[in-house]
Design a protein around this motif. Sequence first.
Motif, PDB file in Angstrom:
ATOM      1  N   ALA A 195     -30.004   9.261   4.782  1.00  0.00           N
ATOM      2  CA  ALA A 195     -29.536   8.981   3.423  1.00  0.00           C
ATOM      3  C   ALA A 195     -30.278   7.779   2.844  1.00  0.00           C
ATOM      4  O   ALA A 195     -30.675   7.786   1.660  1.00  0.00           O
ATOM      5  N   GLY A 196     -30.486   6.751   3.664  1.00  0.00           N
ATOM      6  CA  GLY A 196     -31.206   5.572   3.186  1.00  0.00           C
ATOM      7  C   GLY A 196     -32.644   5.884   2.823  1.00  0.00           C
ATOM      8  O   GLY A 196     -33.151   5.427   1.786  1.00  0.00           O
ATOM      9  N   VAL A 197     -33.327   6.671   3.664  1.00  0.00           N
ATOM     10  CA  VAL A 197     -34.711   7.055   3.370  1.00  0.00           C
ATOM     11  C   VAL A 197     -34.778   7.848   2.074  1.00  0.00           C
ATOM     12  O   VAL A 197     -35.669   7.638   1.237  1.00  0.00           O
ATOM     13  N   TYR A 198     -33.820   8.744   1.897  1.00  0.00           N
ATOM     14  CA  TYR A 198     -33.809   9.557   0.672  1.00  0.00           C
ATOM     15  C   TYR A 198     -33.595   8.684  -0.560  1.00  0.00           C
ATOM     16  O   TYR A 198     -34.282   8.852  -1.578  1.00  0.00           O
ATOM     17  N   VAL A 199     -32.663   7.750  -0.500  1.00  0.00           N
ATOM     18  CA  VAL A 199     -32.375   6.890  -1.655  1.00  0.00           C
ATOM     19  C   VAL A 199     -33.597   6.049  -2.005  1.00  0.00           C
ATOM     20  O   VAL A 199     -33.971   5.911  -3.187  1.00  0.00           O
ATOM     21  N   VAL A 200     -34.250   5.482  -0.999  1.00  0.00           N
ATOM     22  CA  VAL A 200     -35.453   4.676  -1.254  1.00  0.00           C
ATOM     23  C   VAL A 200     -36.555   5.536  -1.862  1.00  0.00           C
ATOM     24  O   VAL A 200     -37.218   5.139  -2.825  1.00  0.00           O
ATOM     25  N   LEU A 248     -26.940   8.309   8.303  1.00  0.00           N
ATOM     26  CA  LEU A 248     -27.047   7.151   7.400  1.00  0.00           C
ATOM     27  C   LEU A 248     -28.505   6.783   7.156  1.00  0.00           C
ATOM     28  O   LEU A 248     -28.899   6.460   6.028  1.00  0.00           O
ATOM     29  N   ALA A 249     -29.326   6.854   8.222  1.00  0.00           N
ATOM     30  CA  ALA A 249     -30.744   6.534   8.074  1.00  0.00           C
ATOM     31  C   ALA A 249     -31.431   7.534   7.143  1.00  0.00           C
ATOM     32  O   ALA A 249     -32.243   7.147   6.283  1.00  0.00           O
TER      33      ALA A 249
END
Length: 250
Positions: free
Chosen positions: A235-240, A232-233
């Motif tokens: 994925a979050g870094v990638y989205v940001v 999840l982390a």
Amino acid sequence: MNGVQQKRRGGILEATVFAIVGIAILCGLGLWQLDRKVWKENLILTLTTRLTRAPENLAPRASWPRLVPEGNEYTRVTFPAEFLDGQEALVYSAGSPLRPDVKGPGYWVFTPAQLAGGSIVLVNRGFVPIERKDAATRAGGAPRGIVEIVGVMRWPETRGLFTPADDVAGNVWYLRDTMAIAAAKTWATAAPFYIDQESPLPEGGWPKPGKLVVALRNNHLQYAITWFGLALALAGVYVVWLAGRLRRRS
């Protein structure tokens, strides 16, 4: 300008592939830990069920080839036998998760026990600390004559990549591989299993037998949550990162 755009697109593509692969790997590790959790729960249930049953009579020799670890390991049994005088093999141990009463390094003392009719079963008679390696330091450790042995059926361990080589000349093994021990000591046993002795307790106290206790750690859910959290982390870094990259492009 087209070259710069292609470079940017290439960067986004590479980062996307990296993120997808990384998230897939992390999720796979999380699912693997969930599978391990189910396996560990079933193992604990099986051990608890078998180790809390009353001991049953040891199966006759004719049925030994049909016994298998999946159906018979950790079954408590009882049988009369006589330990062969002066014969033992030492298996090094740094402790056991099933014997919390055993502390520090030492040895499991394996001895052949002769049943009525002449069959031989190897018995792990219990633990001795390093300073009691020599049988002479264990007065009264080997009972004479026929005794009623209560113990648990176990199967030989499998040698791993990092298992030290056995010191056959020094009578020290590093694996509870009773088939290898019996072959080296020329003990004629037909049993595919060995017995972890619970009782009787020897007069001198050593070697120290004992009941196996189910105290296996089951942290697989915690590990699974960790892997899913990392996925999840990522994925979050990638989205940001992607959102910022797209804003700069626009």
